[in-house]
Design an enzyme around this catalytic site. Structure first.
Site, PDB file in Angstrom:
ATOM      1  N   ASN A  20      -2.492  -4.849   9.166  1.00 47.75           N
ATOM      2  CA  ASN A  20      -3.517  -4.576  10.275  1.00 47.75           C
ATOM      3  C   ASN A  20      -3.854  -5.549  11.145  1.00 47.75           C
ATOM      4  OD1 ASN A  20      -6.384  -5.921   9.581  1.00 47.75           O
ATOM      5  ND2 ASN A  20      -5.372  -5.622   7.605  1.00 47.75           N
ATOM      6  N   GLU A  59       0.816  -1.025  -0.080  1.00 45.97           N
ATOM      7  CA  GLU A  59       0.024  -0.088   0.067  1.00 45.97           C
ATOM      8  C   GLU A  59       1.029   1.308   0.007  1.00 45.97           C
ATOM      9  OE1 GLU A  59      -2.973   2.636   2.767  1.00 45.97           O
ATOM     10  OE2 GLU A  59      -3.195   0.407   2.943  1.00 45.97           O
ATOM     11  N   SER A 103      -0.326  -9.926   7.316  1.00 42.05           N
ATOM     12  CA  SER A 103      -1.165  -8.702   7.120  1.00 42.05           C
ATOM     13  C   SER A 103      -0.917  -7.453   8.356  1.00 42.05           C
ATOM     14  CB  SER A 103      -2.588  -9.185   7.416  1.00 42.05           C
ATOM     15  OG  SER A 103      -3.566  -8.020   7.825  1.00 42.05           O
TER      16      SER A 103
END
Length: 283
Positions: free
Chosen positions: A222, A128, A220
């Protein structure tokens, strides 16, 4: 263990952006003519990626690896040049970039246009963040902690955007450090509300639970942050990808088991964990 209770956090599991990406990929697998390929893992969940492969959705690391068919852009987004390259090659591009991530791209572009030196608060190297940098110009800096600002030559005008899965506390710490060193500071808080909701509900549950189970990909960001938040409040915190990792010994002498899951974790994975715990606790 007869009195043991299990509680799932009020906000847990897939967010809107991930759900949207999964639906787009599933529809492409059923209806697209030719091969369907994701550029990198569609989301950070190895089990979901394996399921997509079983459904015929392949993975590639670069556009050069894809000869034809449909190319799905992952939920984390990519730099604009990648989409241009894919279209120039004649590929059908299906953009599954999370709409909230696209808002970060637009905020970064606007700040740069207005003459601000850009600081991206996030994990260096994360897909991201790499996508954000593609919209941020050559002078942008990625900062994970206030210490990362040491040695950065800051301009008079500094703009800030944030990786969607960062914590408000980390953003506040970095902004506080920047405020002491620049004349004109503009901050666009692009943390996703779904991230904040999951973090807040995980923290509340972990403060009451004897054991916390965090479900989601080890890759991941998050989900790892959920595990960190819970570990601070509940030392008996376990981050799992698959329900088969759950052990009966985790629940000895326990009154409340809390469960939460990252934004890349489908509800079926939460259901599988609940079923597994109930089986382990059967007399």
């Amino acid at each position: 263990m007869a009195d043991l209770r299990i509680e799932v956090a009020s906000h847990a599991g897939v967010c809107y952006g991930v759900e949207r990406a999964l639906k787009l990929a599933a529809h492409a697998a059923e209806s697209a003519r030719g091969s369907v390929t994701t550029l990198g893992p569609l989301i950070h969940n190895p089990i979901v990626v394996r399921d997509l492969e079983s459904a015929g959705v392949k993975g590639a690391q670069t556009v050069d690896e894809v000869e034809s068919g449909t190319l799905i852009i992952r939920a984390h987004g990519v730099v604009p040049q990648v989409i241009d390259q894919a279209r120039a090659k004649g590929l059908e591009v299906l953009d599954a970039t999370c709409p909230y991530v696209k808002k970060v791209h637009m905020a970064a572009e606007k700040l740069v246009r207005e003459g601000y030196q850009l600081i991206v608060v996030g994990e260096s190297g994360h897909p991201e963040v790499e996508g954000i940098l593609g919209h941020a110009g050559d002078a942008a800096h990625v900062v994970s902690t206030p210490r990362d600002l040491d040695g950065v030559d800051l301009a008079r005008k500094v703009g800030v955007v944030v990786q969607t899965t960062q914590t408000p506390a980390n953003l506040a710490a970095i902004v506080s450090a920047l405020a002491l060193r620049t004349m004109d500071l503009r901050v666009v808080n692009t943390i996703c509300s779904a991230t904040q909701e999951r973090q807040d509900s995980a923290a509340e549950l972990a403060s009451r639970a004897d054991v916390m189970i965090i479900i989601g990909g080890k890759n991941s960001g998050n989900t790892r942050r959920l595990a960190e938040i819970c570990m601070d409040r509940c030392p008996r915190t376990h981050h799992i990808e698959d329900s088969s990792e759950i052990q009966r010994t985790w629940f000895e002498g326990v009154a409340l088991v809390g469960i939460t899951a990252g934004a890349s974790t489908p509800g079926a994975h939460i259901d599988a964990a609940l079923a597994c715990i109930n089986r382990l606790l059967e007399p």
